[in-house]
Every structure is written in structure tokens, then in C-alpha cells.
Design an enzyme around this catalytic site. Structure first.
Site, PDB file in Angstrom:
ATOM      1  N   HIS A 168       1.654   4.427  -2.818  1.00 27.69           N
ATOM      2  CA  HIS A 168       1.711   5.888  -2.652  1.00 27.69           C
ATOM      3  C   HIS A 168       3.074   6.400  -3.132  1.00 27.69           C
ATOM      4  O   HIS A 168       3.170   7.440  -3.772  1.00 27.69           O
ATOM      5  CB  HIS A 168       1.560   6.275  -1.178  1.00 27.69           C
ATOM      6  CG  HIS A 168       0.155   6.221  -0.667  1.00 27.69           C
ATOM      7  ND1 HIS A 168      -0.885   6.883  -1.273  1.00 27.69           N
ATOM      8  CD2 HIS A 168      -0.378   5.604   0.422  1.00 27.69           C
ATOM      9  CE1 HIS A 168      -2.004   6.663  -0.580  1.00 27.69           C
ATOM     10  NE2 HIS A 168      -1.729   5.890   0.447  1.00 27.69           N
ATOM     11  N   HIS A 214       0.842  -1.204   0.000  1.00 34.19           N
ATOM     12  CA  HIS A 214       0.000   0.000   0.000  1.00 34.19           C
ATOM     13  C   HIS A 214       0.881   1.260   0.000  1.00 34.19           C
ATOM     14  O   HIS A 214       0.742   2.133  -0.859  1.00 34.19           O
ATOM     15  CB  HIS A 214      -0.908  -0.034   1.235  1.00 34.19           C
ATOM     16  CG  HIS A 214      -1.809   1.150   1.370  1.00 34.19           C
ATOM     17  ND1 HIS A 214      -3.148   1.104   1.081  1.00 34.19           N
ATOM     18  CD2 HIS A 214      -1.573   2.434   1.769  1.00 34.19           C
ATOM     19  CE1 HIS A 214      -3.692   2.292   1.281  1.00 34.19           C
ATOM     20  NE2 HIS A 214      -2.757   3.122   1.707  1.00 34.19           N
ATOM     21  N   GLU A 215       1.789   1.325   0.950  1.00 31.55           N
ATOM     22  CA  GLU A 215       2.631   2.529   1.054  1.00 31.55           C
ATOM     23  C   GLU A 215       3.552   2.660  -0.155  1.00 31.55           C
ATOM     24  O   GLU A 215       3.833   3.762  -0.618  1.00 31.55           O
ATOM     25  CB  GLU A 215       3.440   2.519   2.364  1.00 31.55           C
ATOM     26  CG  GLU A 215       2.593   2.480   3.634  1.00 31.55           C
ATOM     27  CD  GLU A 215       1.484   3.530   3.683  1.00 31.55           C
ATOM     28  OE1 GLU A 215       1.606   4.573   3.029  1.00 31.55           O
ATOM     29  OE2 GLU A 215       0.466   3.268   4.371  1.00 31.55           O
TER      30      GLU A 215
HETATM   31 ZN    ZN Z   1      -2.981   5.195   2.022  1.00 32.26          ZN
END
Ligand code: ZN
Length: 672
Positions: free
Chosen positions: A465, A461-462
Site C-alpha cells: 500500500h 502487505h502494508e
Molecule cells: Zn490492505
């Protein structure tokens, strides 16, 4: 004194930055900004190159100075640093209000956007559109008395919102439960029992002391066999900062909810919006209040029947009528029975070095980039690392720090933050640099850090980003990477990446037993994948309940009758909730996301972005999850474009149609 924070050579000099450098550096860069702004506004004929580009440079410089400070405050906190950081926050707010309400600057931007628009490209026009929008949202152009009122509301809101969160925290810190027999803790994981024993000893008490922090609350409601204990914790948690026998009335947030929503409504009307929800949407992908309500309604239509069925199954499994404090407990038991898999059991298969190399391979396959670790970069802690991101020609196009392990004086959770934003102005290029921060268990002895699958998802997830930040091609910092991306679309790249950590192919790249080197066995892999959709309906309706409450309380406010918070909760629950809520439940009183955080009239963003991410991933699935043509289009239409274009247009260009909720419903097992 030479101040390393003002050395903007390349990367921050983390090995030499000290708390004493913080305030002088910030004051200096703000002062330089004010002087430069004055000179810029004194120019006779401002143009994009003469005014807007220097303003973008100034903002970039400010971020470049401040970003290492806020980063250190999060990962290497100390009393001195926290004091310096807090002393700087009002300086930053004051500066941004000055810019946001600067009539001259606003007028000049307006002139450039109007008279000179034919000379501008689409990205430049969008820089101006965003800036003009933000001037308006800061209250520029209001008559003086209204401007003063607007500023006063903003200050009062900042105070009240901070107090709302403090009340919740104080309430949690003050509460504890002492038990004098370990039998009362049956079912709890050993580490929770040990911590409870240590808490008792630290207080000089006998027995075991359970505190009301989130990990303990989750552990008790999920694992404690004693129903009375679960109920007591549930009640304490759901009445935080609310009236009731569990907490001191001085922390009651009921009146703060009224005051905060009233002030937000007034502020929204001052700058020309019908209500605060409409103001919130001015910076989002969703177009209107009606659109958001219809979106949540459509999801509810699909999720509520599934949640009802799941609830009935759970009750049948439990063999008893279920109360709200039984849900997590019996869910856990049912999951164990169905999938015979525990988070802890998978840890040995996910050593961090293996997971990282598999994750990098995913990025290579999708975007043709490579990561190369460097050991000559100054760091804030020996566990932190730095990686160059190389394009297919082995040219560095950016980089990122990875700070993976939990340690004292580091904030909880996981996040990506900007160290340096991408910039290409006036012939010079600044490559983007990101911070990726997690809180995994550190290696012990010769054993590497071992992750649960949940933690693997967090890392993916990170990193998603991070790729959004790093692969941007937008020249102007205010629109590069995640900047200028609407809040309800910014989780698209991160949630999209999580899908890869569920793919059998990728699971084979990221798993290897840390002792034997074996990949995750097929039956474990099957069972793990099965858990993905477990009780998804119940989870979804819970999110919908929060989102509907948040959106309605902000869109329906009426000064004569107040928030109607209790009525709205009751109406929302009648519509989407399947779990019986006891009368004492006051979740709104501790709903910090919307009453102190940035999610006010924006909680729906979680679901909104999930729909986008699932729909994008479905496009990949149709052609193969590493289909290079699809990856190229995703990069070109969405990922590299930051906030430089309308989020819906970008999506439609990529997908050939507007977002559809069906891929998410399929992915979560809610629709076949
Ligand atoms: Zn997030």
C-alpha cells in the site's frame, strides 16, 4: 497560541502537537476553506486552473492538517485526544456535505468539463469526472425536498450503523465464561490461560475468566480440547447481537439490519440507482450487479468441490462427524501433522531488522528505489522511525514513518495511511509521505522484535500500500496514490507484494536466526510454503458466503417484503457452504463490515482484488519475479497511476487481456 498543526512547513511537528491544538486548527482550516471557496465561486470565468486546482490545493491542505490528528488518535490515544478528535468529526462531515451539495460548485465543474474539455488533458478530465460523480452521490441537483430527505437518511444511517457496531461490542464486553478448573482449558496456549487467570483476579473471582474478544475466541475454537467449551464459545460468537440465550435482547441487531438496508435502498433510489448495490458499484471497478454475481458464481463453481473434498478429509482425520465448532480445531491438528510447523517455531528466523532489509531489497530490485533512515525527524514515540525513499539518482521522492510495535493506547491491527499526498500543481511539488503501522512484539533486552511468517506477510502487505502511495506520479491529490482508486482494486498492490514473502529467494533475504544468523533451513522453508494452500477451498467458500450474502441483500431489496435476510442466508449456504451451520447461527447480526463499515455491497472486493493481484504476479512469474521490463510496465500502467485512469483499462494495458481467475485458483492450490 502558535498552533503546530497549522505549521505546514514540511513534516508534522509530532513532538509538539497536543490535544488542545486539534479543534482550533481544524476550525481555522475549515473556515479558511469556506472563505476561499466563496472567493473562487465569485470569479467571472472559472477555468481548471482558476477553480479546480485551488480546490485540489484546499483539500490537500485540509488532509495535511487532519492526517496527523487521526494518526495520533490511532497510535497515541489519550482521553483528551479522543475527545478532541470526536468533537471534530461532525465538523468534517458538515464541511464535506457542504462541498458535495454545493450547486454553484457543481455547475462550474460541469461547465469546465463541458465547454473547456478540449483544453484539458486526460488526468484533468478524470479529476472532473470523479468530482461530478461525487457531487451526484452527495445528492446535488435533487429538488429541495428530496435533498432534505437524502441528508436525513444519511444522518440516520450514520447513527444506526454506529449503533449496530456498539451493540456487537457491548454484547462481547458483557459476555464471559468462568471455569473453576484449569483442566477445562486444556490445549489452550499458556498466554491465554494466564490472561484468563488475570481476568478472574481483576474481577476478584476465583478460577479463570475467558472473555469474548477475538483473540480469545480464535484461541478457544482452535486449541481447546474440550468440545463443550468450543461449542459454547462458537454459539456466543455466532449469536452476538442476535436473539438467543447467550446475550441480552436489548442488543439485538435484527431490526437494525432491516432499517439499515431499507434506508440504503431508499437513498440509492433517490439519487437515481435501482438499488444500493448499483450505487456501490458507481465507485468500483466492477461494472454491474450481474458482473459481480457472475464473478462470485464462477469462483464458487471452482471452490465448492475442492472445499467439499477438504471437508471430507478433515472429517476422516477427526474420525467423527464435524460440527461448525470443530473445524478450526481439527484443521490446526491436521496442519501440524502434515507440515509439522508451528508459527512460533519460525519467529527466531524473522527478526524485524532482517525482514526490513530484505523487504527494501525487493523494492530496490523492482523499482530501483532505496530507503535511508533519518534520525532528525520529530516523532510521536521513540519506537517510531522515519525513512526517506530515494530514486536511482539518490533524490528523495517521498518518505514514510514506520511504527512497528504494539503498545498500550495504540489501535490493533496494521495499516498504511497518508500523511501527505503527492501534489504537483502550479510549479510546486509536494512529495508523498506515508505512515506504516503494525503491532509486532517489541524487542526485549538485547533480542530484536521477532515476527511470525503471518506478520511478515502483514508487513509486505502494508508496504505494498505504501509503494502505491509513494510511487505515484499523478499531479492532483484527489487521484494520486490510493486516492480515487476503486475500493475493489485498491488491495491489488498490497496483495501483490505478499507474494514476494513466499518466494524462496526472498525468504533467504528476510530470514536469519537472530542468535546464529542461519537462514531458514530448507526443510522448514518447504513446510512453510506447503501451508500456503492448506484448506484453501474451505477458506474461499467462507469468503464467498459472506460476499454473496452481502451483495444479494443489497441488490434484491424490495420494500414490500423487506430484506429476506434469513432466506438469502439459507439460499447462499445451500449453494456454497460445506460446513454444517447450526440453526442458531446468526452471523449477519454481527457482520459489522457491511452493516457499520465501508464494505456494504462491497465485500466481494476482497476476492476481486485477490484475482487482480494473483494475475499480476503471474505475469511476473512468467518472466522472473524481478523481471525489470515487467516491473517497469506494472509501475507505468498501474502502480504510479493512482486513480487517474480506469482500473480495468490499466489492467488490460498491463496484462494484454482482462483479469482471469485462474492464476488465483492455481496460487491457492484450488486448480492445478
Ligand atoms: Zn490492505
Amino acid at each position: 497560541m502558535e498552533n503546530p498543526l497549522l505549521d505546514l512547513g514540511w513534516l508534522p511537528r509530532f513532538d509538539t502537537i497536543d490535544a488542545a491544538h486539534v479543534e482550533p486548527a481544524l476550525r481555522q482550516v475549515l473556515e479558511e476553506g469556506r472563505v476561499e471557496l466563496k472567493a473562487l465561486l465569485a470569479q467571472p470565468a472559472p477555468t481548471f486552473a482558476l477553480l479546480v486546482e485551488p480546490m485540489e490545493q484546499m483539500q490537500h491542505r485540509l488532509m495535511r492538517v487532519w492526517s496527523p490528528v487521526s494518526h495520533l488518535n490511532a497510535v497515541a490515544n489519550s482521553e483528551a485526544l479522543r475527545a478532541a478528535y470526536n468533537a471534530c468529526l461532525p465538523l468534517l462531515t458538515e464541511y464535506s456535505t457542504e462541498i458535495g451539495q454545493n450547486e454553484d460548485l457543481n455547475r462550474n465543474y460541469r461547465t469546465i468539463a463541458g465547454d473547456l474539455s478540449a483544453e484539458l488533458d486526460a488526468t484533468q478530465r478524470r479529476v472532473l469526472d470523479h468530482a461530478l460523480r461525487d457531487f451526484r452521490l452527495a445528492g446535488v441537483g435533487l429538488p429541495e425536498d428530496r435533498k432534505i430527505r437524502y441528508k436525513a437518511i444519511m444522518q440516520e444511517l450514520a447513527t444506526l450503523q454506529a449503533r449496530f457496531e456498539e451493540n456487537v461490542l457491548d454484547c462481547m464486553n458483557a459476555w464471559s465464561k468462568t471455569v473453576d478448573s484449569v483442566d477445562a482449558l486444556a490445549g489452550l496456549p499458556a498466554h491465554v490461560v494466564e490472561r484468563a487467570r488475570a481476568s478472574a483476579q481483576a474481577r476478584g473471582a476465583d478460577g479463570w475468566v475467558l472473555t469474548l474478544d477475538q483473540p480469545t475466541y480464535i484461541a478457544v475454537t482452535t486449541h481447546a480440547d474440550d468440545e463443550a467449551l468450543r461449542r459454547e464459545f462458537y454459539e456466543a460468537w455466532q449469536t452476538r447481537a442476535a436473539p438467543g440465550p447467550q446475550h441480552d435482547p436489548r442488543w439485538d441487531n435484527t431490526q437494525l439490519i432491516e432499517a439499515i438496508v431499507r434506508l440504503r435502498h431508499e437513498a440509492a433510489q433517490l439519487i437515481g440507482f435501482d438499488n444500493f448495490a448499483a450505487l456501490s458499484l458507481a465507485t468500483k471497478m466492477a461494472r454491474s450487479v450481474e458482473e459481480v454475481l457472475a464473478f462470485l458464481g464462477e469462483l464458487a463453481e471452482h471452490c465448492v468441490p475442492v472445499a467439499r473434498t477438504e471437508f471430507a478429509e478433515l472429517a476422516a482425520f477427526a474420525g467423527q462427524p464435524l460440527n461448525a465448532w470443530d473445524i478450526a480445531y481439527f484443521s490446526e491438528r491436521l496442519q501440524q501433522l502434515r507440515f509439522r510447523i508451528a508459527d512460533e517455531e519460525l519467529r527466531p528466523y524473522f527478526p524485524l531488522p532482517k525482514v526490513l532489509s530484505g523487504l527494501f531489497r525487493v523494492a530496490e530490485r523492482l523499482y530501483g528505489i532505496h530507503m535511508r533512515e533519518r534520525t532528525d525527524i520529530p516523532l510521536w514515540h521513540p519506537d517510531a522511525r522515519y525513512f526517506d525513499v530515494l530514486d536511482s539518482g539518490a533524490q528523495a521522492i517521498g518518505g514514510f514513518y514506520l511504527d512497528a510495535y504494539a503498545r498500550p493506547s495504540k489501535r490493533n491491527g496494521a495499516w498504511m495511511d497518508e500523511c501527505m499526498g503527492h501534489k504537483r500543481i502550479g510549479g510546486t511539488v509536494t512529495a508523498p509521505v506515508a505512515y506504516l503501522v503494525c503491532n509486532f512484539s517489541p524487542p526485549i533486552g538485547g533480542r530484536p522484535s521477532l515476527l511470525t511468517h503471518d506478520e511478515v506477510l502483514t508487513l509486505f502487505h502494508e508496504f505494498g500500500h505504501g509503494l502505491h502511495h509513494l510511487l505515484t506520479t499523478v499531479p492532483y491529490p484527489s487521484l494520486a496514490g490510493i486516492n480515487g482508486v476503486p475500493w475493489d482494486a485498491v488491495e491489488l498492490p498490497s496483495q501483490f507484494m505478499e507474494n514476494y514473502a513466499w518466494s524462496p529467494e526472498v525468504l533467504s533475504w528476510i530470514s536469519a536466526h537472530y542468535e546464529t544468523g542461519d537462514a531458514l533451513p530448507d526443510d522448514k522453508l518447504r513446510r512453510l510454503r506447503g501451508t500456503r494452500t492448506f484448506l484453501a477451498g474451505l477458506q474461499a467458500v467462507r469468503q464467498l458466503e459472506f460476499a454473496l450474502f452481502d451483495f444479494r441483500i443489497h441488490s434484491e431489496y424490495d420494500a414490500a417484503r423487506g430484506t429476506r435476510a434469513a432466506d438469502i442466508i439459507a439460499e447462499v449456504r445451500a449453494r456454497v457452504s460445506v460446513v454444517p451451520h447450526p440453526e442458531f447461527n446468526r452471523f449477519a447480526n454481527s457482520f459489522t463490515h457491511i452493516f457499520s463499515g465501508g464494505y456494504a455491497a462491497g465485500y466481494y472486493s476482497y476476492k476481486w482484488a485477490e484475482v487482480l493481484a494473483a494475475d499480476v504476479f503471474a505475469t511476473f512469474e512468467e518472466s522472473g519475479i524481478f523481471a525489470s521490463e515487467v516491473a517497469r510496465r506494472f509501475l507505468g500502467s498501474i502502480l504510479s497511476r493512482g486513480g487517474s485512469r480506469d482500473a480495468l483499462e490499466a489492467f488490460v494495458e498491463f496484462r494484454g487481456r482482462k483479469p482471469d481467475i485462474r492464476p488465483l485458483l492455481r496460487q491457492s492450490g484450488i486448480a492445478a
